[in-house]
Every structure is written in C-alpha cells, then in structure tokens.
Design a protein around this motif. Sequence first.
Motif, mmCIF file in Angstrom:
data_model
loop_
_atom_site.group_PDB
_atom_site.id
_atom_site.type_symbol
_atom_site.label_atom_id
_atom_site.label_comp_id
_atom_site.label_asym_id
_atom_site.label_seq_id
_atom_site.Cartn_x
_atom_site.Cartn_y
_atom_site.Cartn_z
ATOM 1 N N VAL A 195 0.879 -1.179 0.000
ATOM 2 C CA VAL A 195 0.000 0.000 0.000
ATOM 3 C C VAL A 195 0.912 1.224 0.000
ATOM 4 O O VAL A 195 1.575 1.515 0.996
ATOM 5 N N ILE A 196 0.976 1.906 -1.131
ATOM 6 C CA ILE A 196 1.881 3.059 -1.264
ATOM 7 C C ILE A 196 1.077 4.337 -0.975
ATOM 8 O O ILE A 196 0.081 4.607 -1.661
ATOM 9 N N PRO A 197 1.481 5.082 0.065
ATOM 10 C CA PRO A 197 0.633 6.169 0.584
ATOM 11 C C PRO A 197 0.080 7.137 -0.460
ATOM 12 O O PRO A 197 -1.125 7.338 -0.534
ATOM 13 N N LEU A 198 0.953 7.747 -1.281
ATOM 14 C CA LEU A 198 0.461 8.773 -2.205
ATOM 15 C C LEU A 198 -0.435 8.189 -3.292
ATOM 16 O O LEU A 198 -1.290 8.878 -3.851
ATOM 17 N N PHE A 199 -0.279 6.908 -3.584
ATOM 18 C CA PHE A 199 -1.121 6.246 -4.586
ATOM 19 C C PHE A 199 -2.468 5.843 -3.985
ATOM 20 O O PHE A 199 -3.513 5.963 -4.637
ATOM 21 N N ALA A 200 -2.442 5.385 -2.719
ATOM 22 C CA ALA A 200 -3.671 4.881 -2.082
ATOM 23 C C ALA A 200 -4.569 6.004 -1.565
ATOM 24 O O ALA A 200 -5.789 5.832 -1.481
ATOM 25 N N ALA A 201 -3.959 7.161 -1.222
ATOM 26 C CA ALA A 201 -4.715 8.232 -0.561
ATOM 27 C C ALA A 201 -5.954 8.705 -1.342
ATOM 28 O O ALA A 201 -7.039 8.795 -0.768
ATOM 29 N N PRO A 202 -5.848 9.014 -2.664
ATOM 30 C CA PRO A 202 -7.054 9.470 -3.367
ATOM 31 C C PRO A 202 -8.170 8.430 -3.366
ATOM 32 O O PRO A 202 -9.348 8.774 -3.325
ATOM 33 N N LEU B 110 -0.364 18.036 -0.715
ATOM 34 C CA LEU B 110 0.870 18.782 -0.414
ATOM 35 C C LEU B 110 2.105 17.978 -0.839
ATOM 36 O O LEU B 110 3.105 18.552 -1.267
ATOM 37 N N GLY B 111 2.000 16.661 -0.724
ATOM 38 C CA GLY B 111 3.107 15.789 -1.152
ATOM 39 C C GLY B 111 3.368 15.900 -2.644
ATOM 40 O O GLY B 111 4.511 15.899 -3.098
ATOM 41 N N ILE B 112 2.274 15.997 -3.416
ATOM 42 C CA ILE B 112 2.420 16.123 -4.872
ATOM 43 C C ILE B 112 2.909 17.541 -5.221
ATOM 44 O O ILE B 112 3.756 17.721 -6.089
ATOM 45 N N LYS C 43 9.622 17.259 -0.517
ATOM 46 C CA LYS C 43 9.353 17.019 0.910
ATOM 47 C C LYS C 43 8.689 15.661 1.131
ATOM 48 O O LYS C 43 7.703 15.544 1.855
ATOM 49 N N ASN C 44 9.192 14.639 0.444
ATOM 50 C CA ASN C 44 8.614 13.296 0.569
ATOM 51 C C ASN C 44 9.721 12.267 0.766
ATOM 52 O O ASN C 44 10.871 12.503 0.391
ATOM 53 N N PHE C 45 9.328 11.129 1.308
ATOM 54 C CA PHE C 45 10.272 10.011 1.390
ATOM 55 C C PHE C 45 10.533 9.488 -0.027
ATOM 56 O O PHE C 45 11.659 9.159 -0.370
ATOM 57 N N MET C 46 9.457 9.424 -0.839
ATOM 58 C CA MET C 46 9.613 9.021 -2.249
ATOM 59 C C MET C 46 9.078 10.134 -3.134
ATOM 60 O O MET C 46 7.914 10.527 -3.002
ATOM 61 N N ASN C 47 9.910 10.648 -4.026
ATOM 62 C CA ASN C 47 9.506 11.732 -4.919
ATOM 63 C C ASN C 47 8.333 11.289 -5.808
ATOM 64 O O ASN C 47 8.438 10.289 -6.523
ATOM 65 N N PRO C 48 7.187 12.007 -5.758
ATOM 66 C CA PRO C 48 5.999 11.566 -6.514
ATOM 67 C C PRO C 48 6.201 11.509 -8.025
ATOM 68 O O PRO C 48 5.544 10.707 -8.691
ATOM 69 N N HIS C 49 7.096 12.344 -8.563
ATOM 70 C CA HIS C 49 7.345 12.295 -10.016
ATOM 71 C C HIS C 49 7.828 10.904 -10.422
ATOM 72 O O HIS C 49 7.329 10.299 -11.363
ATOM 73 N N TYR C 50 8.796 10.390 -9.643
ATOM 74 C CA TYR C 50 9.345 9.059 -9.960
ATOM 75 C C TYR C 50 8.404 7.955 -9.468
ATOM 76 O O TYR C 50 8.311 6.895 -10.081
ATOM 77 N N LEU C 51 7.728 8.239 -8.351
ATOM 78 C CA LEU C 51 6.832 7.235 -7.767
ATOM 79 C C LEU C 51 5.731 6.861 -8.757
ATOM 80 O O LEU C 51 5.529 5.680 -9.088
ATOM 81 N N LEU D 266 6.385 6.742 11.554
ATOM 82 C CA LEU D 266 6.820 7.113 12.910
ATOM 83 C C LEU D 266 8.068 7.989 12.875
ATOM 84 O O LEU D 266 8.233 8.887 13.694
ATOM 85 N N HIS D 267 8.952 7.703 11.918
ATOM 86 C CA HIS D 267 10.206 8.465 11.825
ATOM 87 C C HIS D 267 10.199 9.449 10.659
ATOM 88 O O HIS D 267 11.215 10.066 10.372
ATOM 89 N N ASN D 268 9.062 9.552 9.969
ATOM 90 C CA ASN D 268 9.022 10.409 8.777
ATOM 91 C C ASN D 268 7.833 11.362 8.769
ATOM 92 O O ASN D 268 7.280 11.654 7.713
ATOM 93 N N LEU D 269 7.455 11.836 9.946
ATOM 94 C CA LEU D 269 6.312 12.756 9.989
ATOM 95 C C LEU D 269 6.665 14.142 9.450
ATOM 96 O O LEU D 269 5.776 14.988 9.309
ATOM 97 N N ASN D 270 7.938 14.367 9.146
ATOM 98 C CA ASN D 270 8.348 15.630 8.514
ATOM 99 C C ASN D 270 8.269 15.535 6.986
ATOM 100 O O ASN D 270 8.631 16.461 6.285
ATOM 101 N N THR D 271 7.798 14.380 6.475
ATOM 102 C CA THR D 271 7.595 14.238 5.025
ATOM 103 C C THR D 271 6.099 14.081 4.763
ATOM 104 O O THR D 271 5.372 13.569 5.618
ATOM 105 N N TRP D 272 5.648 14.505 3.568
ATOM 106 C CA TRP D 272 4.201 14.458 3.288
ATOM 107 C C TRP D 272 3.702 13.045 3.093
ATOM 108 O O TRP D 272 2.552 12.738 3.438
ATOM 109 N N ASP D 273 4.519 12.151 2.514
ATOM 110 C CA ASP D 273 4.030 10.766 2.392
ATOM 111 C C ASP D 273 4.033 10.053 3.745
ATOM 112 O O ASP D 273 3.232 9.135 3.975
ATOM 113 N N GLY D 274 4.887 10.512 4.652
ATOM 114 C CA GLY D 274 4.840 9.996 6.034
ATOM 115 C C GLY D 274 3.534 10.405 6.710
ATOM 116 O O GLY D 274 2.894 9.592 7.386
ATOM 117 N N VAL D 275 3.137 11.659 6.479
ATOM 118 C CA VAL D 275 1.866 12.159 7.044
ATOM 119 C C VAL D 275 0.692 11.383 6.428
ATOM 120 O O VAL D 275 -0.241 10.978 7.136
#
Lengths: 367, 140
Positions: free
Chosen positions: A276-283, B34-36, B41-49, B77-86
């Motif tokens: 479950v990948i967060p940015l993909f699942a969120a919408p 906000l992550g997009i 500001k993400n653990f994984m860059n959405p462009h590549y993701l 737990l350790h990535n609440l400063n990133t948008w995908d962590g949130v």
Amino acid sequence: MKRLLKSPWLELIVMCGVVILSYIALTLISIGAETPPGGMSLNNISLLTFGFFLLSFAIATIAVLAGIGGGVLFTPLMLAFTPVNSLIVRGTGLIVAMFSGLISTGPFMKSGLGNLKLSTYSCIGYGTGAFIGAQGAILVSDRLGVTGEGFVRITLGIIVFLLALYFLRGGVKIDWPQVNRVDRFTKWLNLPQPYYENSLGKVAEYRITRAGLGLLAMVGVGMISGFFGLGAGWAIVPTMNLIMGVPLKVAAACSGILIGMGDCISVWPYLLAGAVIPLFAAPWLVGQVLGGIIGAEILIRVRADSIRLILIGILLFSSFGLIAKGLTTLGYIADVPGAVYIVVLLVIMVGVTLGLTGKFPALGGRR
Amino acid sequence: MEKPKVPLPQIVYGQIIYWLCIIAAFICTLGSVLGIAFADKNFMNPHYLFFNIWGGNNPEAVWQQIGGGFPGGHFWLHNLNTWDGVTQLGLVIGCACASLALLGAATAFLWKKPRSYGWALVTLFVALMIVLSALGIYHV
C-alpha cells in the motif's frame, strides 16, 4: 438549509470543498512546473489522482448499496485498464473495500439498520475462516496446483450464479424473510434489534435463527475470501439472509460493517509489506470515505427490493469473473480481455437500472 | 411514530469509526496534495513514484528504486516531517480505527446496565485480532 449544517452533510460538504480546492490548487501549481528527467509531470499526476478520486467515489456509492466491498469492482477495472502491478492493485483494493465499509458503519449504527452484535459475531467466524483459507491456499497450491484452483473457481462461479437465480425468483420472501422458529442458542445470543424503516415509515422488527449454522457458514465465507484473496461481500449478504433469516437491507448494512471490521485485520500484511503506497492509495481512500457516506444515506432510505436487484447484478458479475478465470486457469480459454469484463458489467448495469426503474417487470423491481 | 432506541455500544462503535475515518481522509487529502505539490518534501519523490507505479513495477522495486528500500509499514513514525509519512499516518489511523472503536464498544457493553460481559469479550477478541495483525503477528 439547516439540514446541510448537520452531520453527515456538513462534514461531507467541508471534505468535498477541501478536495476540490486542493485539486484546483494542484492544477494551478502544475502550470509551468518542471518535470525531472525520468519522472511523470505534475499535470499528469494531478489528473491521475483526481481521476482516482472520482472513480473511487462512484465505486463506493454502489458498493455500500449492495453491501459489498468496492474491491469487486476496483480490482478488475484496475487490472484490465492500467499497467499497475497486481500486488499494488490488491493492496489498494483492500483499502477500497475496507473504507466504504468503515465509513458507512457510522450512519448504519446510528440509524439502527446496522447490528453490532450480529456483525461482531459474524466477524469471529469470518476472521477465523480467512486465516484458515489463507493457509489452505498455500497447501492446495502445493498439492493440487493450478488445476485444483481452476476447478474450485468454476464450482464457486456456478454456486454464485445459482444464488443470483434464487435471489431473482425469491422476491419478498428474501427482502423480509419469515422466521417461524428460533433455536435456543440464537435466542440466547439475543441478536435482533428493531429499527425504524424509512422506506415503509414504520418500525421494522425481525427475528434471527440458526446462528450456529450461520457462524459455520461465515467460517466458510472467510475461507473462500482467504483462499482466493478476494472480497466476500457477495457471499456475506446471502449467508445472513438465506441461513439466518436476516432482512436483506439489514444484511447489506451488516455486510458493509463486517467488511470494514474484517479488512482491518487483512489489510495490515499488505501495509507492512509495502504494497500500500501512501500517495497512490490516498485518493482512493478519500473517494471511498465520501462516496461511502452518500451510499449509506441512500441505503437507509431506499426500498429493500432495490437492494436485491443491485445484489443480483453483483452476483452475476462475480460469477462471470470466477468462471472466466477458472476456465483460463485450466487452459480451456485464453485470457479474457478487460474490455469483455467491462461490456459484461455494462450489460448487467443496464439490466439492473431497467429493473430499478420498473421497465423490466420480470426482475421484480418497484412493486 | 417513536423510533426504537439504538443500543449505546452500537452508537459508540459507529461514531468512533466514522470520525476517525473522516480524520484519516482529511489527513490523507492534505498529505497527498501537499506531497504532490512539494515533491522534495517526501520520502519518495511523486514524479518518480507515479512513473514507476504506472510502469508496472512491483512494490519492492518501487521502494528500492526511489526510496532505497522499504523502510517498514510503520515508517511514518520516523518520517512525519515528510508528506508521504503524514499520508501514511492517515492510512494507519483508518486501518486501526476498528480496534479503537471495538474497545469503546466493549467499554459501553460493560458500562450500561444490564452489563453484557459476553459481548464485551467478543468485541475485545476481534479488537485483539486487529491489534495482532497491525503488529504483524496474526495475519490472514
């Protein structure tokens, strides 16, 4: 106007506003934004995620009405029309199935249409069965291989088709089953709970029977779900309705509640494995939550025979999918293209719509 | 016509789940948008993701290629400063909400007279199944 300032409309309006404003802002930001080499453009990501949200919203509304998890509709659509990996589809599919069930739990419980005792009781059987089924899947795939799995799928598809036929012919007896005798165990559990039936304008009282057999059947339903890794909403409603004598609308509501509860157990392995990948699942999650509220409000007000017609449609579609997949597994037919699934789904949807509007009297809608 | 009174445990269960789901959806909306918008500001860059997901890569490959490997389901737990962590926090709240609601329902079963010890036990049992699953101990 005052009504719109009360729950659930207030939070629904706020959430819809936030979503729409967010995507407008994203679209504006994406104008002139640079795309890093080897990445997807911000504009495409925005369009994709907004499309996911809209599709999820539609799926949730239909799924809640029929008492199924949205995964039944989501998974074939995603596998047929997108290149997304099947494990990611399955993980996100569980999120889709789960959240429409979870969010509709609130309105169902508040209105009394949902029944917490019946749902938690069934969840014990469902959860246990799903665990056994998942372990069995490993065993059977070792011993019987793909041939065994193919035969099981076809058998299951035929059973589901026969169930659809039974629901088609059953009519009022299924909408409001007559329970003449309640066994001692069921009486001891004290499961029934009267509620105000909006479509009839009166308090609906019902009886429940054969709770022991119902629990065993729930173990079976859970086993099927765990074995095939598919949602089992299509089986929960008939089990409650045909075995335990639960009225169809109550069964559909409890099925949604049970799916939400049960999938909270089964989603974690996917989350913990990174499927479950967060940015993909969120919408998808947000669409399920908003669509689920709408679906629940419709179900509380709609007539029971409308639910039966929608359920028949879902059963027919599931049956087609199971038989087609079984025949493919056994090598009798080639892979069924995604377009065929969509055509079948559309034909069924047209039939259900005609039934709901009373233009297809043979289906027994709008009596 | 007077409507029948809905039992307290049922109301408690429904309301806890409902509002936790709304909170989860709200966090996921803000987190993902906000992550997009702020890709760095993400653990994984959405462009590549999204490029990788749309390319048909499996989850392991996606995490490996963009994030340098999967950091575990509770990476938020350790990535609440990133948008995908949130956003993951929103998902976790949603996926765990039934266990909290069941605890609330069990309390209501014990609170309201006549107390239902049996039903409190049943709800606690299902809540335990969810907690064990979230910890990776029991899974289907």
